[in-house]
Design a protein around this motif. Structure first.
Motif, PDB file in Angstrom:
ATOM      1  N   SER A  12      65.324  28.856   4.981  1.00 37.68           N
ATOM      2  CA  SER A  12      64.955  29.736   3.862  1.00 37.68           C
ATOM      3  C   SER A  12      66.176  30.399   3.238  1.00 37.68           C
ATOM      4  N   GLY A  13      67.368  30.025   3.698  1.00 35.92           N
ATOM      5  CA  GLY A  13      68.581  30.600   3.150  1.00 35.92           C
ATOM      6  C   GLY A  13      68.906  31.984   3.678  1.00 35.92           C
ATOM      7  N   GLU A  14      68.334  32.342   4.858  1.00 30.54           N
ATOM      8  CA  GLU A  14      68.557  33.658   5.445  1.00 30.54           C
ATOM      9  C   GLU A  14      69.457  33.550   6.677  1.00 30.54           C
ATOM     10  N   PHE A  15      69.975  34.695   7.134  1.00 33.11           N
ATOM     11  CA  PHE A  15      70.746  34.719   8.368  1.00 33.11           C
ATOM     12  C   PHE A  15      69.808  34.554   9.557  1.00 33.11           C
ATOM     13  N   GLN A  16      70.325  33.937  10.623  1.00 33.01           N
ATOM     14  CA  GLN A  16      69.516  33.792  11.821  1.00 33.01           C
ATOM     15  C   GLN A  16      69.534  35.077  12.641  1.00 33.01           C
ATOM     16  N   VAL A  17      68.642  35.134  13.637  1.00 32.81           N
ATOM     17  CA  VAL A  17      68.463  36.359  14.409  1.00 32.81           C
ATOM     18  C   VAL A  17      69.082  36.245  15.797  1.00 32.81           C
ATOM     19  N   TYR A  18      68.963  35.065  16.422  1.00 30.80           N
ATOM     20  CA  TYR A  18      69.348  34.921  17.828  1.00 30.80           C
ATOM     21  C   TYR A  18      70.580  34.041  18.046  1.00 30.80           C
ATOM     22  N   GLY A  19      71.152  33.497  16.998  1.00 36.06           N
ATOM     23  CA  GLY A  19      72.367  32.710  17.141  1.00 36.06           C
ATOM     24  C   GLY A  19      72.184  31.371  17.819  1.00 36.06           C
ATOM     25  N   ARG A  30      76.966  24.468  14.249  1.00 33.84           N
ATOM     26  CA  ARG A  30      77.446  23.123  13.938  1.00 33.84           C
ATOM     27  C   ARG A  30      78.673  22.815  14.779  1.00 33.84           C
ATOM     28  N   CYS A  31      78.968  21.529  14.883  1.00 35.82           N
ATOM     29  CA  CYS A  31      80.142  21.091  15.630  1.00 35.82           C
ATOM     30  C   CYS A  31      81.382  21.124  14.739  1.00 35.82           C
ATOM     31  N   THR A  32      82.471  21.619  15.287  1.00 39.93           N
ATOM     32  CA  THR A  32      83.760  21.608  14.611  1.00 39.93           C
ATOM     33  C   THR A  32      84.764  20.939  15.544  1.00 39.93           C
ATOM     34  N   GLU A  33      85.995  20.817  15.093  1.00 44.98           N
ATOM     35  CA  GLU A  33      87.033  20.209  15.927  1.00 44.98           C
ATOM     36  C   GLU A  33      87.288  21.016  17.192  1.00 44.98           C
ATOM     37  N   SER A  34      87.018  22.299  17.132  1.00 51.26           N
ATOM     38  CA  SER A  34      87.271  23.157  18.297  1.00 51.26           C
ATOM     39  C   SER A  34      86.012  23.425  19.109  1.00 51.26           C
ATOM     40  N   GLY A  35      84.907  22.775  18.739  1.00 49.52           N
ATOM     41  CA  GLY A  35      83.668  22.953  19.489  1.00 49.52           C
ATOM     42  C   GLY A  35      82.534  23.470  18.624  1.00 49.52           C
ATOM     43  N   TRP A  36      81.474  23.936  19.263  1.00 51.04           N
ATOM     44  CA  TRP A  36      80.291  24.418  18.537  1.00 51.04           C
ATOM     45  C   TRP A  36      80.560  25.802  17.964  1.00 51.04           C
ATOM     46  N   ARG A  37      80.110  25.999  16.718  1.00 51.64           N
ATOM     47  CA  ARG A  37      80.283  27.285  16.070  1.00 51.64           C
ATOM     48  C   ARG A  37      78.949  27.750  15.502  1.00 51.64           C
ATOM     49  N   MET A  38      78.597  28.973  15.796  1.00 56.81           N
ATOM     50  CA  MET A  38      77.330  29.550  15.381  1.00 56.81           C
ATOM     51  C   MET A  38      77.327  29.850  13.883  1.00 56.81           C
ATOM     52  N   PHE A  39      76.180  29.590  13.250  1.00 55.33           N
ATOM     53  CA  PHE A  39      75.991  30.045  11.881  1.00 55.33           C
ATOM     54  C   PHE A  39      75.821  31.567  11.873  1.00 55.33           C
ATOM     55  N   ALA A  40      75.954  32.157  10.691  1.00 55.38           N
ATOM     56  CA  ALA A  40      75.921  33.611  10.559  1.00 55.38           C
ATOM     57  C   ALA A  40      74.604  34.208  11.063  1.00 55.38           C
ATOM     58  N   VAL A  41      74.711  35.397  11.673  1.00 53.67           N
ATOM     59  CA  VAL A  41      73.538  36.106  12.200  1.00 53.67           C
ATOM     60  C   VAL A  41      73.474  37.508  11.611  1.00 53.67           C
ATOM     61  N   ILE A  42      72.281  38.083  11.604  1.00 52.59           N
ATOM     62  CA  ILE A  42      72.132  39.472  11.210  1.00 52.59           C
ATOM     63  C   ILE A  42      72.576  40.370  12.371  1.00 52.59           C
ATOM     64  N   ASP A  43      73.121  41.508  12.046  1.00 50.83           N
ATOM     65  CA  ASP A  43      73.472  42.518  13.056  1.00 50.83           C
ATOM     66  C   ASP A  43      74.180  41.879  14.253  1.00 50.83           C
TER      67      ASP A  43
END
Length: 309
Positions: A257-264, A268-281
């Motif tokens: 829905s284009g919103e921030f996640q709540v629990y992280g 996505r995978c990056t060259e340095s490993g998994w990286r969390m999308f943006a979260v609220i608070d």
């Protein structure tokens, strides 16, 4: 008597137990073990249901401090453990006698080429599609969830691509995954038209995990995902397993829905490993996760990052 009716009779006295009452756990696991030992023929759905119950029972025993080697087990738990090992051996014998592949793990170890692997996956899906389940036939539905869950796993775990593979390998894999997802979609929809949610406390963690996986991967139908999340939010009592499922789905729906996640839970995978999308608070993220029995986000990141390599 049909195999599904036979198994439903065996488990009938156990399916109404509360998912949050630890006092009920021994009776529930004993009932699952009894059902897992019921001889119902070599049908894929039946063997899938029995396998699901064995896995759920073992998970519940381990959660209670009773381990497969017998350590930490009470006398009653030890009896259940013996019963589960008997069921596991029986399932494996029947599977081998019928030359069936029952799980993605078995599919991986069978050394099949991709074409034959996909034929097995199609057999799982077509079986789940063809076998009718009555509204009260929880064991039949448990078996179908097992088959669809294994098919979903296969769709995302086909032999990988590397520099030596042909050009376009990754797009080919995506096309196969999408085709399997499309086959599963109407069967998944039919299941959830009849069943509100297969909670872990009565269906077992294995069945609940399979259902959650199917919903989690239904990204092509965000309205469906949102509807299931609404069901989970309305349930008055959820097991720890189902609370974690709700957390993952909450984040999935938020991102769609284009919103921030709540629990992280999403990233996505990056060259340095998994990286969390943006979260609220973000400063209170670990506190929210802890409320659901989820590990701190730093530990979770370290746990899932190897899958990115």
């Amino acid at each position: 008597m049909s195999y599904s009716l036979l198994l439903s009779v065996v488990i009938a006295s156990h399916v109404g137990l509360s998912p949050t009452n630890d006092d009920d756990r021994p009776n529930l696991v004993s009932g699952w073990a009894e059902t897992a030992n019921t001889d119902c023929g070599n049908e894929l759905v039946c063997l899938g249901a029995r396998s699901s119950l064995v896995n759920s029972s073992m998970a519940t025993l381990i959660e209670g401090g009773c381990f497969p080697d017998g350590s930490g087990c009470s006398e009653a738990q030890s009896l259940v453990l013996v019963s589960l090992k008997k069921a596991r051996d029986s399932i494996e014998l029947e599977r081998r006698e019928s030359n069936l592949v029952l799980s993605f793990e078995q599919l991986q170890s069978a050394s099949l080429d991709e074409e034959r692997m996909l034929l097995v996956v199609e057999e799982w899906i077509s079986t789940a599609e063809a076998v009718p389940c009555e509204l009260s036939d929880q064991i039949c539905d448990t078996g179908k969830l097992w088959l669809l869950g294994e098919a979903d796993s296969a769709a995302r775990s086909l032999p990988g691509c590397n520099e030596a593979t042909k050009l376009g390998c990754w797009s080919d894999r995506s096309a196969v995954r999408d085709a399997i997802d499309a086959r599963i979609a109407p069967i998944r929809a039919s299941f959830f038209q009849r069943i509100n949610w297969p909670d872990a406390g009565t269906w077992g963690a294995s069945a609940a995990n399979a259902a959650w996986t199917l919903v989690q991967h239904a990204d092509a139908d965000p309205d469906f995902q949102r509807a299931i999340l609404e069901r989970l939010n309305k349930m008055s009592s959820l097991s720890k397993t189902d609370k974690r499922h709700r957390a993952f789905l909450t984040d999935r729906v938020a991102l769609a829905s284009g919103e921030f996640q709540v629990y992280g839970t999403q990233g996505r995978c990056t060259e340095s490993g998994w990286r969390m999308f943006a979260v609220i608070d973000a400063s209170n993220l670990d506190e929210r996760r802890a409320e659901l029995g989820m590990i701190p986000i730093e530990d979770y990141t370290a746990e899932v990052s190897p899958a990115c390599s």
